[in-house]
Motif scaffolding. Structure first.
Motif, mmCIF file in Angstrom:
data_model
loop_
_atom_site.group_PDB
_atom_site.id
_atom_site.type_symbol
_atom_site.label_atom_id
_atom_site.label_comp_id
_atom_site.label_asym_id
_atom_site.label_seq_id
_atom_site.Cartn_x
_atom_site.Cartn_y
_atom_site.Cartn_z
ATOM 1 N N PHE A 7 -2.899 -10.587 -5.550
ATOM 2 C CA PHE A 7 -1.896 -10.568 -4.485
ATOM 3 C C PHE A 7 -2.348 -9.720 -3.303
ATOM 4 C CE2 PHE A 7 2.077 -8.743 -2.632
ATOM 5 C CZ PHE A 7 2.561 -9.918 -2.079
ATOM 6 N N TYR A 40 6.573 4.498 -1.138
ATOM 7 C CA TYR A 40 5.489 3.523 -1.289
ATOM 8 C C TYR A 40 5.773 2.526 -2.403
ATOM 9 C CZ TYR A 40 2.579 6.654 1.535
ATOM 10 O OH TYR A 40 2.069 7.417 2.547
ATOM 11 N N SER A 41 5.441 1.250 -2.140
ATOM 12 C CA SER A 41 5.384 0.257 -3.207
ATOM 13 C C SER A 41 4.034 0.361 -3.902
ATOM 14 C CB SER A 41 5.523 -1.156 -2.634
ATOM 15 O OG SER A 41 6.780 -1.328 -2.032
ATOM 16 N N PHE A 42 4.018 0.076 -5.191
ATOM 17 C CA PHE A 42 2.770 0.020 -5.947
ATOM 18 C C PHE A 42 2.439 -1.452 -6.190
ATOM 19 C CE2 PHE A 42 1.733 4.413 -7.232
ATOM 20 C CZ PHE A 42 2.798 5.058 -6.631
ATOM 21 N N LEU A 43 1.384 -1.927 -5.537
ATOM 22 C CA LEU A 43 0.954 -3.320 -5.643
ATOM 23 C C LEU A 43 0.250 -3.541 -6.989
ATOM 24 C CD1 LEU A 43 -0.309 -3.634 -1.955
ATOM 25 C CD2 LEU A 43 1.947 -4.171 -2.893
ATOM 26 N N PRO A 44 -0.043 -4.802 -7.357
ATOM 27 C CA PRO A 44 -0.545 -5.043 -8.722
ATOM 28 C C PRO A 44 -1.647 -4.086 -9.195
ATOM 29 C CG PRO A 44 -0.005 -7.126 -7.738
ATOM 30 C CD PRO A 44 0.236 -6.087 -6.665
ATOM 31 N N TYR A 47 0.000 -0.713 -9.574
ATOM 32 C CA TYR A 47 0.962 -0.749 -10.671
ATOM 33 C C TYR A 47 0.250 -0.601 -12.012
ATOM 34 C CZ TYR A 47 4.670 -2.306 -13.726
ATOM 35 O OH TYR A 47 5.602 -2.366 -14.728
ATOM 36 N N GLN B 67 2.122 -11.886 -10.845
ATOM 37 C CA GLN B 67 1.523 -10.549 -10.946
ATOM 38 C C GLN B 67 2.602 -9.482 -10.793
ATOM 39 O OE1 GLN B 67 -1.983 -10.212 -8.317
ATOM 40 N NE2 GLN B 67 -2.077 -12.437 -8.354
ATOM 41 N N GLU B 68 2.509 -8.441 -11.631
ATOM 42 C CA GLU B 68 3.537 -7.396 -11.614
ATOM 43 C C GLU B 68 3.216 -6.316 -10.590
ATOM 44 O OE1 GLU B 68 4.525 -5.887 -15.489
ATOM 45 O OE2 GLU B 68 6.268 -4.797 -14.735
ATOM 46 N N LEU B 69 4.238 -5.859 -9.875
ATOM 47 C CA LEU B 69 4.130 -4.731 -8.962
ATOM 48 C C LEU B 69 5.456 -3.986 -9.015
ATOM 49 C CD1 LEU B 69 6.085 -5.968 -6.678
ATOM 50 C CD2 LEU B 69 4.025 -6.710 -5.548
ATOM 51 N N ILE B 70 5.613 -2.962 -8.200
ATOM 52 C CA ILE B 70 6.924 -2.327 -8.097
ATOM 53 C C ILE B 70 7.177 -1.890 -6.663
ATOM 54 C CG2 ILE B 70 6.007 -0.079 -8.886
ATOM 55 C CD1 ILE B 70 9.286 -0.681 -10.197
ATOM 56 N N MET B 71 8.317 -2.331 -6.130
ATOM 57 C CA MET B 71 8.679 -1.961 -4.759
ATOM 58 C C MET B 71 9.601 -0.741 -4.776
ATOM 59 S SD MET B 71 8.816 -5.688 -2.904
ATOM 60 C CE MET B 71 9.348 -6.664 -4.310
ATOM 61 N N VAL B 133 4.711 -12.858 -7.375
ATOM 62 C CA VAL B 133 4.735 -11.456 -7.827
ATOM 63 C C VAL B 133 6.119 -11.122 -8.354
ATOM 64 C CG1 VAL B 133 2.903 -10.478 -6.399
ATOM 65 C CG2 VAL B 133 5.188 -10.731 -5.439
#
Lengths: 414, 414
Positions: A7, A40-44, A47, B67-71, B133
């Motif tokens: 992503f 902040y977001s943590f992207l794949p 994460y 795909q996993e992330l976290i916002m 995502v």
């Protein structure tokens, strides 16, 4: 993972307002994305990394008998008023507007109040003690300074552990166990943390202990012995750089900037008395439960790792918490790509964690991106490598050429 | 896990203000604890359960290439103004007080704005599409009604998936994949979910799809065919109970109350146009990216399971998401306890998930608590069981007596 499907992408530029090294590298490498100052977001990729750090912490918490739960971010005013922290913490506590009235709900920046209230339901007797519970929970802190990337965030996950004891001796024993567990955690994350005496802050009049990692990115100043384990936060220390160590007397004291990656507090009976968490002891007396709290922010640990482990080309992840262990680069088309794909499939089937750069990009870009992202082991397939693979450690300078079987053998030994 | 060491205990009474079955049973069994109206902590047993539900969801999301992330929960006003949702959503959005000024930060109750902004950094060309995502993230919704226990919470974790496509055909294909994945998830969680046509709400003019589980605890009303898959939310349906099914014509339409456990929306270009998420197609034209969003709340799923799977004695957990699979009760002291402990150690070593009731409580209390907590399999050791174990399924009425070896064989077959 196929890098062409990832992503995120590596970015050529970083926003000018990001000054911290960790924010710049993690943004450029596609690990994080800024939403607001200190948020902040943590992207794949990010994460995966922070989840590995959380798993290290979880394993060490479970090993000392703590039970995992999760509390709530929304917190009632009445509860915090009873410990006197609704007003005193208003600078750091985000409060919520509800229908134009005086706010009655805030966002938790810590959970002593909440856990003490919950514990009252389940702790009544000495037989119910000791207990230890922890959570990974989003905390909100309205920090005025939020310029350190993911080292100081206004919204961040914290692992907070709370322990409950009948006696001070029992607390002291458990406190030492947590101290050891924390040192193991930081070691597994590739950080050398010093145990530093510090002020008890809002919590206690005794010293608390901070876990500090020396780094110019830090906001703390510590003095520490160059020989023994003596270390104090400059804020509470009488000792200066150049003095002889007051503990061992064998070596000089040094001073340095550092990042606080964890802290542990003996709370004593402050919260149990304010919120009436009592237990009945063996002779039938009602006594306040003795408490302690212990915190680590996995995101801050991740940021500190980047501050400590990087070079001019990018990040250098420690093995245990890297999002993937191997970065496989296909530098070429046709046969090279066919061979790369085969290797990727074989390694994936064997359960190896591989990021495979299958993108249609030049060798130069792929090599540069690999250094930026910073996975521990780089595997290159090119016309030059023939029927071998080129293996390079991100933290080293030499390469070696291995057959697939040799590669498998090398890493299955470990 | 030793039940004597468990942080929670079963409670004899439940707060009178809890009316929902799921809240009453989960509170009494020690799975959850109420912090505010619609705001619950998940205690160790509840935490294990909701994490199992999350893992089921995660596996099915990964299986369809997401795909996993976290916002982030904290969201800037400027971003939400650009889609017109800062004002229209103010009833549901918690807003934050900052220094007496007009609020400029709110708490996310959904993440279309956030993910669209992030995607702009990484999606530029048709080559970057499709992408999907997802995250498990705490959402905040200032619901006026919050009387349904963990089925309608004001702070809750949601798995939200967002997908990005170049064409409507590609979206349609992926949308059907998600629909199938959702049905698998609910089936694994022991729920029979109907795919129900509903209004697109704030998102779209097309029908969206809700996943509804028939239950008197539900706040929705649906009409559905007793034979085929036809189902509509009463809010949008022209059909009434007793009508012939307009789809198959073979059977009658029934009506029932139901809980919405998931929903999927085709967003189209609403957010990509408002926030300028464009891609360049094969012939060099700039086109808005076509999007969809898909949500499941693991806590609501857990609450719905309790509503559907319980009897007058307590909860009946489905196998895959029960916090532990076996509840081992030691009904006696001396030899009985020694034998129980040995069995517990042997089962634990074999990797079985066992809650062992080693407490000094009467057989009556232990049996009652086991029914209340509701693990799928109960194992009893008592003077009566001799060198065998008594095995009973929580959902059944018969018991059988097995040797340890027979027990191992029975469950290793599955």
């Amino acid at each position: 993972m196929l890098q062409s499907q990832l992503f995120s992408k590596t970015l050529r530029t970083v926003p000018a307002d990001e000054v911290a090294v960790n924010a710049r590298l993690l943004t450029q490498a596609g690990f994080i994305d800024k939403q607001l100052a200190g948020v902040y977001s943590f992207l794949p990729l990010g994460y995966l990394t922070v989840k590995k750090i959380e798993q290290v912490i979880r394993e060490e918490m479970n090993a000392i008998g703590a039970q995992e739960l999760i509390m709530t971010a929304l917190q009632p005013k009445e509860l915090w008023k009873r410990t006197g922290r609704w007003v005193t913490t208003e600078e750091v506590m985000f409060k919520i507007i509800e229908k134009d009235a005086e706010p009655s709900v805030g966002l938790a920046w810590t959970h002593e109040e909440a856990i003490t209230e919950i514990a009252k339901r389940f702790i009544n007797s000495y037989r119910d003690l000791p207990r230890a519970v922890y959570q990974f929970q989003t905390k909100f802190r309205n920090e005025p300074r939020a310029k350190s990337g993911i080292i100081r965030m206004r919204e961040f996950v914290m692992k907070d552990l709370y322990s409950f004891h009948a006696t001070r001796e029992d607390l002291d024993t458990y406190y030492e166990q947590v101290k050891e567990a924390y040192l193991k955690i930081f070691q597994r994350c590739g950080l050398k943390a010093l145990v530093v005496e510090a002020s008890g802050g809002a919590f206690t009049k005794q010293y608390s202990h901070e876990f500090q990692v020396l780094s110019d990115a830090g906001e703390d100043n510590i003095v520490y012995c160059l020989s023994c384990n003596y270390a104090q936060n400059k804020e509470v220390s009488q000792v200066q750089a150049g003095d002889n160590c007051p503990l061992c007397g064998q070596a000089k004291i040094a001073q340095g900037k550092s990042v606080e990656v964890g802290n542990i507090f003996k709370l004593g009976t402050k919260f149990s008395e304010a919120l009436e968490l009592f237990y009945t002891n063996q002779v039938g007396e009602r006594c306040p439960v003795i408490m302690a709290s212990y915190g680590i922010g996995p995101g801050r640990v991740m940021g500190t790792i980047v501050e400590v482990h990087h070079d001019e080309l990018g990040i250098i992840w420690p093995e245990e918490i890297s999002p993937y262990r191997f970065h496989l680069l296909s530098l070429g088309e046709g046969d090279v790509q066919v061979k790369s794909e085969q290797i990727y499939n074989n390694l994936s089937s064997a359960g190896w964690e591989v990021l495979y750069d299958d993108r249609k990009e030049s060798p130069g870009i792929k090599l540069k991106d690999a250094d930026l992202i910073g996975l521990p082991w780089r595997l290159v397939v090119s016309a030059k490598t023939g029927d071998k693979l080129e293996l390079k450690k991100r933290s080293g300078h030499t390469t070696e050429y291995l057959s697939f079987t040799e590669l498998m053998n090398k890493f299955s030994v470990h």
